[in-house]
Design an enzyme around this catalytic site. Structure first.
Site, short mmCIF file in Angstrom:
data_model
loop_
_atom_site.label_atom_id
_atom_site.label_comp_id
_atom_site.label_asym_id
_atom_site.label_seq_id
_atom_site.Cartn_x
_atom_site.Cartn_y
_atom_site.Cartn_z
N ILE A 203 52.22 45.49 41.24
CA ILE A 203 52.99 45.81 40.02
C ILE A 203 53.07 44.53 39.19
O ILE A 203 53.61 43.52 39.65
CB ILE A 203 54.43 46.26 40.34
CG1 ILE A 203 54.46 47.30 41.46
CG2 ILE A 203 55.12 46.79 39.09
CD1 ILE A 203 55.85 47.47 42.07
N HIS A 204 52.51 44.57 37.99
CA HIS A 204 52.62 43.36 37.17
C HIS A 204 52.65 43.63 35.67
O HIS A 204 53.03 42.76 34.89
CB HIS A 204 51.47 42.40 37.47
CG HIS A 204 50.18 42.80 36.84
ND1 HIS A 204 49.33 43.71 37.40
CD2 HIS A 204 49.60 42.42 35.67
CE1 HIS A 204 48.27 43.87 36.63
NE2 HIS A 204 48.41 43.10 35.56
#
Length: 357
Positions: A203-204
């Site tokens: 997740i970024h």
């Protein structure tokens, strides 16, 4: 002798470019000069990085990073122009959709140097993404557009590419070339003791990390899934900061690890059961290593993966994420050729050498 200046600015671009550079090196009549703009400074990109990844070291380092989009792009154009005036190449080669990509293309076009764009024609159709603007503008001023997929060519044709003074090539995807090359070099992340099936999650993206609602839904989903199967989450620094501010916390059953290098990531992809990500590149890499992918975004540039049911889009909706994990039936026929089967770099080198316009 064909002389190319390659413009790179981010770690993933170096890994992609490595495949093409290794192909260029096979030709005696080819010379490549590599320029690192410094857009994404990475302390891990030491000499050891280039040696381990078998990537040529940059010939120029411009040191431009950590600025606003406008300041960064403007300064890159100025510095890249100086390099081009000094090197006088036949081609400027750019990758993808970063500010470095656009700056390299603009600097070359102003000097009437031909531009070749690798990963041309990709579209998210989300003009709020700076990457979308960069790739559209770069495509428009390139002399050769190397498209990784037929979908990318279709996108260009819908924009009127037949009326541009450009050549369109279905090259395949250099990322698949790299995946094939690096699979044998992959290394298990140090300290990871997991000895059972696991899901790999990343997740970024700002659309998820900057939204408390979206990030909360993703965290709650991962917590629920981790009750049934191990989840490994290499934690991006920005995501870590955002998670600390949330009222909901990641379960202790989610295995958090520090960000990993590419060879460690290849090991994780190759050994996981399923990928859950908001990354663009990881969606494709899941396919390269024959793993299904749940994409935590509302759109994707890699629509052929969705069309062929290797990937499903769930956004950041908890019910959709859980449903995809429990109920979605993915295709397991990975024999289909979507990305060139590892010959993209060869196609690109041949097209540049044999260019006749």
């Amino acid at each position: 002798m064909t002389k190319v200046v390659t413009i790179l600015g981010a770690r993933p671009q170096f890994i992609k470019a490595g495949s093409v550079s290794r192909e260029f090196a096979k030709y005696d009549n080819f010379k490549e000069i590599i320029v690192h703009t410094g857009q994404h400074y990475d302390a891990n990109m030491s000499d050891v990085f280039f040696d381990e990844m078998k990537i040529p070291k940059p010939d120029y380092f411009l040191g431009i990073g950590g600025k606003s989009h406008g300041a960064m792009t403007g300064q890159m154009i100025e510095k890249i122009e100086e390099v081009l005036l000094n090197e006088k190449p036949d081609w400027v080669l750019v990758y993808g959709d970063t500010n470095s990509t656009l700056a390299g293309a603009i600097a070359a076009s102003k000097l009437h140097i031909k531009v070749a764009h690798i990963e041309a024609g990709l579209r998210s159709f989300n003009m709020k993404m700076p990457e979308e603007v960069n790739r559209i503008l770069t495509d428009r001023i390139s002399s050769i557009l190397f498209c990784p997929t037929q979908t990318a060519i279709d996108n260009l044709q819908s924009e009127g590419v037949d009326k541009w003074n450009t050549q369109v090539e279905l090259s395949g995807d250099v990322m698949q070339d790299g995946a094939i090359f690096y699979r044998d070099l992959a290394e298990k992340p140090p300290g990871l003791t997991l000895d059972r099936e696991f899901i790999l999650s990343t997740i970024h993206r700002a659309e998820n990390t900057d939204s408390e609602k979206r990030l909360t839904a993703i965290v709650e989903s991962l917590n629920e899934i981790a009750e049934q199967i191990a989840v490994v989450l290499p934690l991006h620094p920005r995501t870590k900061i955002k998670l600390e501010a949330l009222s909901v916390k990641l379960s202790s059953k989610v295995t958090l690890i520090d960000p990993v290098g590419y060879l460690n990531m290849v090991w994780l992809i190759d050994n996981c059961k399923l990928v859950m990500t908001d990354s663009g590149g990881l969606q494709k890499e899941a396919f390269f290593f024959e793993k299904p992918c749940i994409t935590l975004r509302d759109e994707t540039e890699w629509v052929e993966l969705v069309i062929n049911n290797f990937n499903t889009l769930v956004g950041a909706d908890k019910a959709a994420i859980i449903s995809a994990f429990k109920e979605h039936t993915f295709s397991n026929d990975f024999s289909i050729d979507l990305y060139g089967n590892g010959f993209a770099s060869n196609n690109i080198a041949n097209a540049l050498i044999n260019y006749e316009k």
